[in-house]
Scaffold this motif. Sequence first.
Motif, PDB file in Angstrom:
ATOM      1  N   LEU A 131       0.842  -1.196   0.000  1.00  0.00           N
ATOM      2  CA  LEU A 131       0.000   0.000   0.000  1.00  0.00           C
ATOM      3  C   LEU A 131       0.879   1.248   0.000  1.00  0.00           C
ATOM      4  O   LEU A 131       1.953   1.270   0.610  1.00  0.00           O
ATOM      5  CB  LEU A 131      -0.918   0.004   1.224  1.00  0.00           C
ATOM      6  CG  LEU A 131      -1.983  -1.099   1.268  1.00  0.00           C
ATOM      7  CD1 LEU A 131      -2.718  -1.078   2.610  1.00  0.00           C
ATOM      8  CD2 LEU A 131      -2.975  -0.946   0.114  1.00  0.00           C
ATOM      9  N   ARG A 132       0.415   2.307  -0.653  1.00  0.00           N
ATOM     10  CA  ARG A 132       1.249   3.494  -0.831  1.00  0.00           C
ATOM     11  C   ARG A 132       0.727   4.678  -0.026  1.00  0.00           C
ATOM     12  O   ARG A 132      -0.484   4.864   0.108  1.00  0.00           O
ATOM     13  CB  ARG A 132       1.356   3.852  -2.313  1.00  0.00           C
ATOM     14  CG  ARG A 132       2.102   2.769  -3.091  1.00  0.00           C
ATOM     15  CD  ARG A 132       2.215   3.056  -4.560  1.00  0.00           C
ATOM     16  NE  ARG A 132       3.005   2.036  -5.230  1.00  0.00           N
ATOM     17  CZ  ARG A 132       4.324   2.085  -5.412  1.00  0.00           C
ATOM     18  NH1 ARG A 132       5.006   3.141  -4.967  1.00  0.00           N
ATOM     19  NH2 ARG A 132       4.963   1.104  -6.018  1.00  0.00           N
ATOM     20  N   VAL A 133       1.687   5.443   0.494  1.00  0.00           N
ATOM     21  CA  VAL A 133       1.342   6.581   1.359  1.00  0.00           C
ATOM     22  C   VAL A 133       2.042   7.841   0.858  1.00  0.00           C
ATOM     23  O   VAL A 133       3.094   7.775   0.225  1.00  0.00           O
ATOM     24  CB  VAL A 133       1.738   6.314   2.826  1.00  0.00           C
ATOM     25  CG1 VAL A 133       0.953   5.154   3.392  1.00  0.00           C
ATOM     26  CG2 VAL A 133       3.238   6.044   2.944  1.00  0.00           C
ATOM     27  N   SER A 134       1.445   8.983   1.173  1.00  0.00           N
ATOM     28  CA  SER A 134       2.038  10.280   0.869  1.00  0.00           C
ATOM     29  C   SER A 134       1.843  11.184   2.074  1.00  0.00           C
ATOM     30  O   SER A 134       0.909  11.003   2.864  1.00  0.00           O
ATOM     31  CB  SER A 134       1.389  10.910  -0.364  1.00  0.00           C
ATOM     32  OG  SER A 134       1.586  10.118  -1.523  1.00  0.00           O
ATOM     33  N   GLY A 135       2.739  12.151   2.208  1.00  0.00           N
ATOM     34  CA  GLY A 135       2.611  13.087   3.318  1.00  0.00           C
ATOM     35  C   GLY A 135       3.953  13.389   3.951  1.00  0.00           C
ATOM     36  O   GLY A 135       4.985  12.805   3.598  1.00  0.00           O
ATOM     37  N   SER A 136       3.953  14.313   4.889  1.00  0.00           N
ATOM     38  CA  SER A 136       5.160  14.730   5.604  1.00  0.00           C
ATOM     39  C   SER A 136       4.994  14.399   7.082  1.00  0.00           C
ATOM     40  O   SER A 136       3.967  14.739   7.692  1.00  0.00           O
ATOM     41  CB  SER A 136       5.384  16.236   5.421  1.00  0.00           C
ATOM     42  OG  SER A 136       6.538  16.657   6.113  1.00  0.00           O
ATOM     43  N   PHE A 137       6.018  13.754   7.671  1.00  0.00           N
ATOM     44  CA  PHE A 137       5.919  13.269   9.044  1.00  0.00           C
ATOM     45  C   PHE A 137       7.212  13.533   9.801  1.00  0.00           C
ATOM     46  O   PHE A 137       8.290  13.655   9.217  1.00  0.00           O
ATOM     47  CB  PHE A 137       5.607  11.764   9.052  1.00  0.00           C
ATOM     48  CG  PHE A 137       4.349  11.396   8.326  1.00  0.00           C
ATOM     49  CD1 PHE A 137       3.123  11.384   8.991  1.00  0.00           C
ATOM     50  CD2 PHE A 137       4.369  11.089   6.980  1.00  0.00           C
ATOM     51  CE1 PHE A 137       1.958  11.055   8.316  1.00  0.00           C
ATOM     52  CE2 PHE A 137       3.213  10.762   6.294  1.00  0.00           C
ATOM     53  CZ  PHE A 137       2.001  10.746   6.968  1.00  0.00           C
ATOM     54  N   ASN A 138       7.084  13.587  11.127  1.00  0.00           N
ATOM     55  CA  ASN A 138       8.243  13.764  12.007  1.00  0.00           C
ATOM     56  C   ASN A 138       9.027  12.455  12.052  1.00  0.00           C
ATOM     57  O   ASN A 138       8.466  11.390  12.328  1.00  0.00           O
ATOM     58  CB  ASN A 138       7.778  14.150  13.411  1.00  0.00           C
ATOM     59  CG  ASN A 138       8.931  14.535  14.318  1.00  0.00           C
ATOM     60  OD1 ASN A 138       9.921  13.831  14.435  1.00  0.00           O
ATOM     61  ND2 ASN A 138       8.798  15.676  14.982  1.00  0.00           N
ATOM     62  N   VAL A 139      10.343  12.521  11.804  1.00  0.00           N
ATOM     63  CA  VAL A 139      11.149  11.305  11.742  1.00  0.00           C
ATOM     64  C   VAL A 139      11.188  10.563  13.076  1.00  0.00           C
ATOM     65  O   VAL A 139      11.440   9.353  13.114  1.00  0.00           O
ATOM     66  CB  VAL A 139      12.592  11.614  11.298  1.00  0.00           C
ATOM     67  CG1 VAL A 139      12.618  12.220   9.910  1.00  0.00           C
ATOM     68  CG2 VAL A 139      13.300  12.528  12.291  1.00  0.00           C
ATOM     69  N   HIS A 140      10.927  11.287  14.173  1.00  0.00           N
ATOM     70  CA  HIS A 140      11.009  10.679  15.501  1.00  0.00           C
ATOM     71  C   HIS A 140       9.641  10.268  16.052  1.00  0.00           C
ATOM     72  O   HIS A 140       9.541   9.873  17.219  1.00  0.00           O
ATOM     73  CB  HIS A 140      11.684  11.649  16.470  1.00  0.00           C
ATOM     74  CG  HIS A 140      13.042  12.112  16.013  1.00  0.00           C
ATOM     75  ND1 HIS A 140      14.103  11.251  15.850  1.00  0.00           N
ATOM     76  CD2 HIS A 140      13.492  13.351  15.668  1.00  0.00           C
ATOM     77  CE1 HIS A 140      15.159  11.932  15.423  1.00  0.00           C
ATOM     78  NE2 HIS A 140      14.816  13.204  15.307  1.00  0.00           N
TER      79      HIS A 140
END
Length: 344
Positions: free
Chosen positions: A306-315
Motif C-alpha cells: 500500500l502506498r502513502v504520501s505526506g510529511s511526518f516527524n522522523v522521531h
Amino acid sequence: MNSAINELMSPEEQAVRWLTRQQDGLSTREQREFTAWLAQADNAAHYASTQQLWQRVGELPQANVSRLRASLPAAPRKIPRRAFWQSAGLAALLCAVLIWPAWQMFAPPVMTTELHTGRGESQQITLPDGTVLSLDAETQLQVVYYPQRREVTLSKGQVWFQVQHLEDKPFVVLSGPSRVTVLGTQFSVRYIPQSMSGEGIDVAVSSGAVRVGPRAWLENLRWRAMARLDMNGHDRHLLVLRATQRVTSDARGNLTRQQPLAPDAVAGWRQSRINFDNTPLNLALAEFSRYGDVPYSPASADVAALRVSGSFNVHRPDSFAQALPKVLPVKITTQAGETQIQKR
C-alpha cells in the motif's frame, strides 16, 4: 563554412570547426571565409583559446591520451564531411576537458578524513575551507582534498552540502553510480539502495547549480562533450540542476528528471521531516527505522505494498501509524506483544 550552419553554433563550436578544418587545409574560398569570420566580434579570441588547448593536448601524459583514444568509437574509413567535423569537434572538446584532470588526478591529497553517523544520529562539520556538511542518520563518507580539487565519496546515507566556492578547486561528490559536480553552493545527495529513493542517487538543489552525471571520469567527460555539441540523448546521462530541481538515477546512473521541489522540501530531514510521495508502506516504515525503533510491521505483502504520501516527524512513527487508518484501508492491532498493520 556554411553561414547558416555558423548561426546555429556558439563561437566556441565555430572555433573548433575552423581549427579542425585547417588540419586538412583550406581552399582559397574557405580561407577568405575564415578571415572574415575572425574579424567578427570576439571570434579571434575564441580561436586563439582553442589553438592553445590543441597545443596543450600534446603535453598530456601518454597514458591519458591512450585512455581518451580508447573511449572514442572506432571511425569508419570514409566519413561524410559533416560527420567528420562533428567527430573532430567532439574529439577536440574531449581533449579540452581532459587537459586539467590529466595533470591533477595523480597529485597526493593534502587532507583526508572519514565521517559517519549511527542510527538516529546526525552531525554537522565545517571543513577547513569553510564548506559545511550536515550528515543524516546512518551516513558514511570520506572527504579528500587535493591541491587542485575537493572530493567527497558518499558510501551511503544522505548529506546536505553548503560548499564554499573556490574558483581553482572544484568540489565533486562521488556516490553510487554517479558524479555530482558543484556549480553552486547548497544541495543534498542521498544514496541508500533498496530504499524509497530506489537503487541510485537522489540529488536536490536549494540554491546555485550542480551537474549530475556518470561516476566514471572518462564517461562523464564524454557526455559533457556531447552536451556541449548539443547531441541527442545526453540528458539521460547528464543534467545541470538549479534551485528547487531534483533528479534521481537508477542503479546504472541513468537519470530521470523529477518535478520541481519547494525550497523547504530539499533535505527535509534537517527539520526532522520525512516526505513520502506515493511510497510503499514497507519502505516508509524502513525510513523511520533509520532514526529509531519502529514497533509496527505490515501483516501481509498486500499491506506492505500500500502506498502513502505526506510529511511526518522522523522521531514520531507512532503519529504516522495513527494516521494510517484515516488514509488507508488498514487497522492497527496488537497481539502477543506485536503490533501489526492489518487490512480492514
